[in-house]
Design a protein around this motif. Structure first.
Motif, PDB file in Angstrom:
ATOM      1  N   GLU A   5     -15.839  -0.017   0.788  1.00 46.48           N
ATOM      2  CA  GLU A   5     -14.967  -0.824   1.659  1.00 46.48           C
ATOM      3  C   GLU A   5     -13.523  -0.334   1.558  1.00 46.48           C
ATOM      4  OE1 GLU A   5     -11.926  -3.509   2.480  1.00 46.48           O
ATOM      5  OE2 GLU A   5     -12.555  -3.236   0.404  1.00 46.48           O
ATOM      6  N   GLY A   6     -12.873  -0.180   2.706  1.00 50.15           N
ATOM      7  CA  GLY A   6     -11.461   0.198   2.726  1.00 50.15           C
ATOM      8  C   GLY A   6     -11.182   1.641   2.375  1.00 50.15           C
ATOM      9  N   ILE A  38      -9.852  -9.750   2.976  1.00 49.56           N
ATOM     10  CA  ILE A  38     -11.159  -9.458   2.384  1.00 49.56           C
ATOM     11  C   ILE A  38     -11.645 -10.703   1.648  1.00 49.56           C
ATOM     12  CG2 ILE A  38     -12.413  -7.992   0.768  1.00 49.56           C
ATOM     13  CD1 ILE A  38     -10.300  -5.838   1.267  1.00 49.56           C
ATOM     14  N   SER A  66       0.850  -1.185   0.000  1.00 52.10           N
ATOM     15  CA  SER A  66       0.000   0.000   0.000  1.00 52.10           C
ATOM     16  C   SER A  66       0.883   1.232   0.000  1.00 52.10           C
ATOM     17  CB  SER A  66      -0.942   0.019   1.217  1.00 52.10           C
ATOM     18  OG  SER A  66      -0.197   0.048   2.420  1.00 52.10           O
ATOM     19  N   GLN A  91     -10.261   5.507   2.720  1.00 47.42           N
ATOM     20  CA  GLN A  91      -9.501   6.332   3.639  1.00 47.42           C
ATOM     21  C   GLN A  91     -10.298   7.584   4.018  1.00 47.42           C
ATOM     22  OE1 GLN A  91      -6.368   5.054   4.727  1.00 47.42           O
ATOM     23  NE2 GLN A  91      -7.334   3.353   3.650  1.00 47.42           N
ATOM     24  N   ASP A 150      -6.396  -1.564  -5.902  1.00 45.78           N
ATOM     25  CA  ASP A 150      -7.366  -0.627  -5.344  1.00 45.78           C
ATOM     26  C   ASP A 150      -6.778   0.778  -5.409  1.00 45.78           C
ATOM     27  OD1 ASP A 150      -9.352   0.691  -4.006  1.00 45.78           O
ATOM     28  OD2 ASP A 150      -8.871  -0.122  -2.024  1.00 45.78           O
ATOM     29  N   GLU A 180      -3.894  -6.115   8.572  1.00 43.56           N
ATOM     30  CA  GLU A 180      -5.263  -5.841   8.159  1.00 43.56           C
ATOM     31  C   GLU A 180      -6.025  -7.132   7.920  1.00 43.56           C
ATOM     32  OE1 GLU A 180      -5.664  -3.209   4.933  1.00 43.56           O
ATOM     33  OE2 GLU A 180      -4.723  -1.509   5.932  1.00 43.56           O
TER      34      GLU A 180
END
Length: 554
Positions: free
Chosen positions: A291-292, A261, A245, A294, A316, A258
């Protein structure tokens, strides 16, 4: 409200557009300085004639301010300086006796067309156009004959208004299109550069733990994303796990741990993994799809990482702008996702090849060790059986060595120095002895030395030829000796088995215990050449017999 924000078309414009805006702002400030300077001398002349210096002082102050703003813009790009330039130009337009009023109005409208947001652009146009409209209406009321004199005078009053409006609209249109073209060109360059950098990173880095964070940061930089991450599919659990990420290192990802998923979950990432198609979610979509996200995310694009038809993960991408991810950007992101999937496949193939190579090296090493152990056991076994054979030969009449003296064959077991050297070094030896050339070679059988042979070489025969011949004969001799030994061992074993069978036959013909004991002891003594022997039968258990023997001291 940000009055100097970019137009909606330019919200995602790259930073390089600031360079163009900076240059245009410098030109605008220079034009404002030139216009203000042109007004200094006319206002000075009017002031000297009328004795009223207000217009002159205002013009001087305006000139000084424009000079300061130009200096500021030459040093750095400042939105505040641009606002000040627009404000000065607009205020200068409001003075009725300003000799450069049309130039100031044109400057204000051009600046608003280039830099102002839509509300500020419209407001400045209203202010300036209304100002000239009021002036035209005032002139018409002050001189009614203008209207009666015909359309020429009326056009003279309204022409500046039409001209300024037309200049403003055309400027806004062309500036927006120029900015749009610059943004498009820069975006295309960024997308091409992103693809090239991803390809270069994939070629230089084979470790996914290093490669994927590098790619994520490249995507964030080149696509101006707010946040990006890569999740890979765990086939064992059917879940997507975060592997990279933006802004994170591998250790930070491991520390955050985390939650994975599940494929097919309600969010964009889970649905993309399930269907193998990209998903775009915006702020006004259902909360279950976000979802997810920020803190400042306004739009999300989830793109599948495909290896053929198989989904191996999801890219993503998240943006601060709700209108992000248009068709061009999504197409570029999908190309980047395909490159990432290819990089993942190549990295996994390299990892698998490395694993296979390591396994092959391990197997080869193990095979070598096993082969060495087999060779050692063969040498040990060969040495043992030949030692046993030679010991038995010494007890009998068999030869363990022979020497040619002149024309006589003499049995001997002594080893000459050359024979000893060839046997110890396990290599052919060539020496001079009493003026004669002597060649000695070891007799090797399965890597074990079972003997050695030496010959004196005549001068008429080359040393190399004699060595090769002696080695060849030595190899054949070792094999033939082994075959002969095996044949003799087979005969010996057959004779021994025959004797055992004869003893067993005699014992089967006897029913007396005493006679069986005599037969067993007699036959064993005869077979082994023993002069003494004993047989005992016991009435007690062996442990009791041992205790009793210890008490008797025998």
């Amino acid at each position: 409200m940000n009055w100097m924000s970019r137009s909606p078309l330019l919200e995602n414009a790259p930073v390089n557009l600031e360079v163009l805006n900076h240059r245009f702002a410098i030109s605008l400030a220079g034009s404002g300085l030139a216009i203000a300077t042109l007004g200094v001398f006319p206002t000075l002349i009017v002031a000297l004639e009328t004795g009223i210096y207000i217009e002159f002082l205002v013009t001087v102050v305006t000139t000084i301010l424009n000079l300061l703003l130009l200096v500021v813009l030459l040093r750095t790009y400042s939105r505040a300086a641009i606002i000040a330039i627009l404000a000065i130009a607009t205020i200068s337009t409001l003075f009725p006796d300003n000799p450069t009023v049309y130039l100031s109005a044109s400057l204000a409208l051009l600046g608003a067309a280039a830099f102002a947001s839509s509300p500020l652009y419209i407001a400045l146009n209203y202010i300036i156009l209304i100002r000239f409209s009021i002036e035209a209406i005032a002139s018409a009321y002050a001189n009614p004959n203008i209207i009666l004199d015909g359309q020429l005078e009326l056009y003279r009053l309204t022409f500046p208004i039409y001209t300024l409006a037309l200049v403003s609209i055309i400027s806004r249109y062309f500036i927006l299109n120029a900015q749009r073209a610059a943004v498009s060109a820069q975006r295309s360059a960024n997308l091409l550069q992103a693809g090239a950098e991803i390809g270069q990173a994939s070629a230089n880095i084979s470790d996914l733990r290093t490669l994927l964070p590098e790619i994520v940061n490249l995507l964030v930089k080149r696509f101006e994303l707010y946040y990006a991450r890569i999740l890979l599919l765990d086939l064992a659990t059917g879940q997507l796990r975060l592997v990279a990420s933006s802004g994170d290192t591998g250790s930070q990802i491991a520390a955050r741990a985390e939650q994975p998923i599940p494929v097919g979950s309600a969010g964009a990432v889970g649905q993309t993994a399930l269907r193998g198609r990209l998903s775009v979610v915006r702020a006004d979509d259902s909360a279950s799809l976000r979802e997810g996200w920020q803190l400042h995310t306004q739009a999300q694009a989830a793109l599948p990482l495909l290896d053929g038809q198989q989904v191996v993960g999801v890219l993503d991408a998240q943006s601060r702008f709700e209108n992000a991810f248009d068709a061009i950007e999504l197409q570029a992101l999908q190309i980047a996702a395909n490159q990432i999937a290819s990089a993942i496949r190549n990295a996994r193939l390299i990892t698998e090849q490395v694993r296979i190579a390591e396994e092959n090296r391990r197997l080869f090493s193990s095979a070598q060790e096993n082969l060495q152990e087999i060779e050692r056991l063969n040498r040990q076994l060969t040495g043992t059986v030949w030692e046993r054979y030679l010991n038995r030969a010494e007890e009998g009449t068999q030869l363990s060595g022979i020497t040619l003296e002149g024309k006589q064959m003499l049995p001997t077991a002594e080893w000459t120095p050359s024979l000893q050297k060839a046997g110890l070094e396990r290599e052919p030896v060539r020496i001079q002895r009493e003026g004669e050339a002597v060649i000695a070679v070891p007799l090797l059988l399965r890597g074990e030395v079972i003997g050695a042979v030496e010959v004196e070489v005549q001068e008429s025969i080359s040393a190399q030829e004699a060595l090769e011949l002696t080695q060849a004969v030595g190899q054949q001799l070792a094999l033939s000796l082994e075959n002969a030994r095996l044949y003799e061992e087979t005969g010996y074993a057959a004779a021994q088995q025959q004797r055992i069978n004869a003893i067993a036959a005699r014992m089967q013909q006897t029913n007396s215990v005493d006679e069986l004991l005599r037969i067993a002891l007699t036959e064993l003594s005869s077979a082994l050449g023993a002069e003494a022997g004993a047989v005992r039968l016991t009435r007690v258990r062996l442990d009791e017999l041992k205790t009793e023997t210890g008490r008797n001291g025998s």
